[in-house]
Scaffold this motif. Sequence first.
Motif, PDB file in Angstrom:
ATOM      1  N   ASP A 160       0.817  -1.209   0.000  1.00  0.00           N
ATOM      2  CA  ASP A 160       0.000   0.000   0.000  1.00  0.00           C
ATOM      3  C   ASP A 160       0.857   1.269   0.000  1.00  0.00           C
ATOM      4  OD1 ASP A 160       1.041  -0.391   2.492  1.00  0.00           O
ATOM      5  OD2 ASP A 160      -0.788   0.130   3.582  1.00  0.00           O
ATOM      6  N   SER A 161       2.170   1.112  -0.134  1.00  0.00           N
ATOM      7  CA  SER A 161       3.070   2.267  -0.151  1.00  0.00           C
ATOM      8  C   SER A 161       3.464   2.592  -1.584  1.00  0.00           C
ATOM      9  CB  SER A 161       4.316   1.969   0.696  1.00  0.00           C
ATOM     10  OG  SER A 161       5.302   2.955   0.500  1.00  0.00           O
ATOM     11  N   GLY A 162       3.064   3.775  -2.053  1.00  0.00           N
ATOM     12  CA  GLY A 162       3.449   4.194  -3.393  1.00  0.00           C
ATOM     13  C   GLY A 162       4.938   4.365  -3.531  1.00  0.00           C
ATOM     14  N   LEU A 163       5.580   4.869  -2.466  1.00  0.00           N
ATOM     15  CA  LEU A 163       7.025   5.074  -2.489  1.00  0.00           C
ATOM     16  C   LEU A 163       7.756   3.733  -2.563  1.00  0.00           C
ATOM     17  CD1 LEU A 163       8.818   7.624  -2.372  1.00  0.00           C
ATOM     18  CD2 LEU A 163       9.096   7.211   0.078  1.00  0.00           C
ATOM     19  N   GLY A 164       7.234   2.746  -1.820  1.00  0.00           N
ATOM     20  CA  GLY A 164       7.852   1.432  -1.837  1.00  0.00           C
ATOM     21  C   GLY A 164       7.701   0.743  -3.181  1.00  0.00           C
ATOM     22  N   THR A 165       6.519   0.880  -3.787  1.00  0.00           N
ATOM     23  CA  THR A 165       6.299   0.272  -5.105  1.00  0.00           C
ATOM     24  C   THR A 165       7.193   0.915  -6.156  1.00  0.00           C
ATOM     25  OG1 THR A 165       3.989  -0.138  -4.487  1.00  0.00           O
ATOM     26  CG2 THR A 165       4.545  -0.271  -6.817  1.00  0.00           C
ATOM     27  N   GLU A 166       7.324   2.231  -6.093  1.00  0.00           N
ATOM     28  CA  GLU A 166       8.208   2.929  -7.029  1.00  0.00           C
ATOM     29  C   GLU A 166       9.655   2.476  -6.846  1.00  0.00           C
ATOM     30  OE1 GLU A 166       9.828   7.473  -7.925  1.00  0.00           O
ATOM     31  OE2 GLU A 166       8.236   7.139  -6.467  1.00  0.00           O
ATOM     32  N   ALA A 167      10.087   2.332  -5.586  1.00  0.00           N
ATOM     33  CA  ALA A 167      11.449   1.885  -5.308  1.00  0.00           C
ATOM     34  C   ALA A 167      11.680   0.477  -5.851  1.00  0.00           C
ATOM     35  CB  ALA A 167      11.715   1.923  -3.804  1.00  0.00           C
ATOM     36  N   ALA A 168      10.684  -0.397  -5.668  1.00  0.00           N
ATOM     37  CA  ALA A 168      10.823  -1.769  -6.153  1.00  0.00           C
ATOM     38  C   ALA A 168      10.921  -1.816  -7.669  1.00  0.00           C
ATOM     39  CB  ALA A 168       9.636  -2.610  -5.672  1.00  0.00           C
ATOM     40  N   MET A 169      10.134  -0.989  -8.351  1.00  0.00           N
ATOM     41  CA  MET A 169      10.187  -0.960  -9.817  1.00  0.00           C
ATOM     42  C   MET A 169      11.553  -0.468 -10.301  1.00  0.00           C
ATOM     43  SD  MET A 169       7.513  -2.162 -11.251  1.00  0.00           S
ATOM     44  CE  MET A 169       7.712  -1.497 -12.889  1.00  0.00           C
ATOM     45  N   LYS A 170      12.051   0.597  -9.691  1.00  0.00           N
ATOM     46  CA  LYS A 170      13.374   1.114 -10.070  1.00  0.00           C
ATOM     47  C   LYS A 170      14.453   0.072  -9.810  1.00  0.00           C
ATOM     48  CE  LYS A 170      12.404   6.035  -9.316  1.00  0.00           C
ATOM     49  NZ  LYS A 170      12.692   7.220  -8.481  1.00  0.00           N
ATOM     50  N   TYR A 171      14.365  -0.557  -8.656  1.00  0.00           N
ATOM     51  CA  TYR A 171      15.363  -1.558  -8.287  1.00  0.00           C
ATOM     52  C   TYR A 171      15.329  -2.734  -9.261  1.00  0.00           C
ATOM     53  CZ  TYR A 171      18.224  -4.282  -4.999  1.00  0.00           C
ATOM     54  OH  TYR A 171      19.233  -4.998  -4.403  1.00  0.00           O
ATOM     55  N   PHE A 172      14.130  -3.169  -9.617  1.00  0.00           N
ATOM     56  CA  PHE A 172      13.987  -4.313 -10.519  1.00  0.00           C
ATOM     57  C   PHE A 172      14.513  -3.989 -11.916  1.00  0.00           C
ATOM     58  CE2 PHE A 172      11.379  -6.488 -13.754  1.00  0.00           C
ATOM     59  CZ  PHE A 172      11.807  -7.790 -13.518  1.00  0.00           C
ATOM     60  N   VAL A 239      20.217   3.633  -5.666  1.00  0.00           N
ATOM     61  CA  VAL A 239      20.516   3.443  -4.241  1.00  0.00           C
ATOM     62  C   VAL A 239      19.670   4.348  -3.328  1.00  0.00           C
ATOM     63  CG1 VAL A 239      22.317   3.453  -2.481  1.00  0.00           C
ATOM     64  CG2 VAL A 239      22.834   2.658  -4.796  1.00  0.00           C
ATOM     65  N   PRO A 240      19.682   5.679  -3.485  1.00  0.00           N
ATOM     66  CA  PRO A 240      18.914   6.505  -2.544  1.00  0.00           C
ATOM     67  C   PRO A 240      17.415   6.262  -2.606  1.00  0.00           C
ATOM     68  CG  PRO A 240      19.813   7.848  -4.340  1.00  0.00           C
ATOM     69  CD  PRO A 240      20.450   6.505  -4.445  1.00  0.00           C
ATOM     70  N   ASP A 241      16.868   6.038  -3.804  1.00  0.00           N
ATOM     71  CA  ASP A 241      15.421   5.808  -3.914  1.00  0.00           C
ATOM     72  C   ASP A 241      15.007   4.492  -3.266  1.00  0.00           C
ATOM     73  OD1 ASP A 241      15.037   8.188  -5.274  1.00  0.00           O
ATOM     74  OD2 ASP A 241      15.320   7.294  -7.240  1.00  0.00           O
ATOM     75  N   VAL A 242      15.801   3.459  -3.453  1.00  0.00           N
ATOM     76  CA  VAL A 242      15.483   2.163  -2.860  1.00  0.00           C
ATOM     77  C   VAL A 242      15.655   2.209  -1.344  1.00  0.00           C
ATOM     78  CG1 VAL A 242      16.198  -0.257  -2.716  1.00  0.00           C
ATOM     79  CG2 VAL A 242      16.008   0.860  -4.940  1.00  0.00           C
ATOM     80  N   TYR A 243      16.710   2.837  -0.869  1.00  0.00           N
ATOM     81  CA  TYR A 243      16.923   2.946   0.576  1.00  0.00           C
ATOM     82  C   TYR A 243      15.777   3.700   1.249  1.00  0.00           C
ATOM     83  CZ  TYR A 243      21.722   1.120   0.889  1.00  0.00           C
ATOM     84  OH  TYR A 243      22.835   0.320   0.909  1.00  0.00           O
ATOM     85  N   GLN A 244      15.307   4.761   0.614  1.00  0.00           N
ATOM     86  CA  GLN A 244      14.240   5.557   1.214  1.00  0.00           C
ATOM     87  C   GLN A 244      12.883   4.885   1.070  1.00  0.00           C
ATOM     88  OE1 GLN A 244      13.678   9.428  -0.525  1.00  0.00           O
ATOM     89  NE2 GLN A 244      12.229  10.092   1.031  1.00  0.00           N
ATOM     90  N   GLY A 245      12.602   4.286  -0.100  1.00  0.00           N
ATOM     91  CA  GLY A 245      11.280   3.739  -0.355  1.00  0.00           C
ATOM     92  C   GLY A 245      10.997   2.430   0.347  1.00  0.00           C
ATOM     93  N   ALA A 246      12.006   1.611   0.550  1.00  0.00           N
ATOM     94  CA  ALA A 246      11.798   0.314   1.196  1.00  0.00           C
ATOM     95  C   ALA A 246      11.585   0.499   2.695  1.00  0.00           C
ATOM     96  CB  ALA A 246      13.006  -0.588   0.942  1.00  0.00           C
ATOM     97  N   PRO A 247      10.847  -0.416   3.341  1.00  0.00           N
ATOM     98  CA  PRO A 247      10.801  -0.403   4.808  1.00  0.00           C
ATOM     99  C   PRO A 247      12.209  -0.473   5.378  1.00  0.00           C
ATOM    100  CG  PRO A 247       9.196  -1.964   3.912  1.00  0.00           C
ATOM    101  CD  PRO A 247      10.035  -1.498   2.755  1.00  0.00           C
ATOM    102  N   THR A 248      12.437   0.176   6.512  1.00  0.00           N
ATOM    103  CA  THR A 248      13.785   0.277   7.052  1.00  0.00           C
ATOM    104  C   THR A 248      14.406  -1.098   7.296  1.00  0.00           C
ATOM    105  OG1 THR A 248      13.134   2.345   8.130  1.00  0.00           O
ATOM    106  CG2 THR A 248      15.189   1.352   8.853  1.00  0.00           C
ATOM    107  N   ALA A 249      13.582  -2.081   7.679  1.00  0.00           N
ATOM    108  CA  ALA A 249      14.097  -3.438   7.885  1.00  0.00           C
ATOM    109  C   ALA A 249      14.658  -4.008   6.583  1.00  0.00           C
ATOM    110  CB  ALA A 249      12.990  -4.341   8.423  1.00  0.00           C
TER     111      ALA A 249
END
Length: 493
Positions: A160-172, A239-249
């Motif tokens: 449900d996190s738009g930031l997390g989904t965006e980070a995952a797409m960039k990372y992938f 790197v910065p987008d994935v670090y910020q968008g993913a849950p801290t864990a």
Amino acid sequence: MQSIDLIAMLPELVLLTVACLLLMTVFMNEPQASDEDIFYTPRGTELAYKISLALLLGLSFAFGLQAVDQPVHAFNNLFVVDALSSILKSVACLAVFVTLVYSKQYLIDRGLFRVDFIVLTLLALMGQCVMISGSNLLTLYLGLELLALPTYALVAMKRDSGLGTEAAMKYFILGALASGFLLYGMSMLYGATGSLDLDEILKAVGDQRINRLVLAFAVVFIVSGLAFKLGVAPFHMWVPDVYQGAPTAVTLMIAGAPKVAAFALLFRLLVGGLLPLTNDWQPMIMILAVMSLVIGNLTAIAQTNLKRMLAYSTISHMGFMILGMLSIFDEHAYSAALFYAVTYVLTTLGSFGLLMILSRKGYECETLDDLKGLNRRHPWMAFIGLILMFSLAGIPPTVGFAAKLSILEALIDSEHLYLAIIAVMASLVGAFYYLRVVKCMYFDEPIQTAPIEGGLIVKTVFTLNGLFVLLCGIFPATLMALCLSAMSTTLLS
């Protein structure tokens, strides 16, 4: 297949078996639940968590016992067990153990403490172990992908996190691009040498009759792929987008243990397979290192989000680490890079652990303002945070100072004085944003007044983490000698 092959890979097989059994057990215990609900069962998740912690401690000890003077080659030299691989895998298991300890309450508060998180983490660790012990291009690539694919899923876990989904797409997307670069370079290397085995490649590239143009292109693609995976500039955009968008864990899972695996991949390919081509890949490494030091440290100054700041910090630290690869067949320089990678992971664990301890349900500790006045709220935690920031900045008597000093000594010994000067100047710039964090903790008025939660076990591990960083800085000789011994044994073999 011989029995020696299975014995050499026994810890990895145990890890894979347990990861698969955890999934099977969950499905068997909850036959009436939907596929999505199965992973949310508290009883199954708690059991999987405890089994995983026990497994990781056992594997860390087992890998430490595997450290031998004479390497063991298994599966027709697809897989090697040597002193270097044993140390790195032991550190990786310990890092994942600490990551899970820090992450538990954070994940529970966000509804992410599920069996699939634990299983994906174990599978990513499996990929790291395969990559660390790879002595063949095929094994290295399979290990890399086994690490990458679970990590993509972990980044996207908070659906449900738009930031997390965006980070995952960039990372992938960027991860797939990097894998393509690396695989294309490996295919060209295979075409030029006729072998996937690193030992055979090492012999072939030293032959003057080989097609040097094809090898040059292979080196370019391989180094570019490695640069993406390491997150060094100018291949650092994810790197910065994935670090910020993913849950801290998940951010800690990416920032911690995989760094020692990335070092192993770098060492196996460049030193273990392409050492005669140092005139081709060393200039590229120099450029990547200098750009990472400059871009990472200068950009981090402008960050107010702690996760983005630590992301740019990672870029600069990876640049520092690869400086140790510039000495030709020098065990002291390579051991300095190994020492840097290990100590950086230990410090990173504590840094992100602090953010997770200070976070709570409905609140994320992510900005500089969130750390203001921490000394008044919890003086001991602020002190450990100070040690960690000093270590990242390279300030004595922390282990970060010893790690940076060892890299600088290696650069001077290899007559790269100008690179040593650039590294020192970049470290001075980096000290600014680390000391800014210390200033917020000790000299600013607190904005947050809520009590700091976190169980006794988590706080104990955090304390041990910080004190270990301090003690390794005061007494670095033991760990340095261990890294030197592992590197010497590996190079002689």
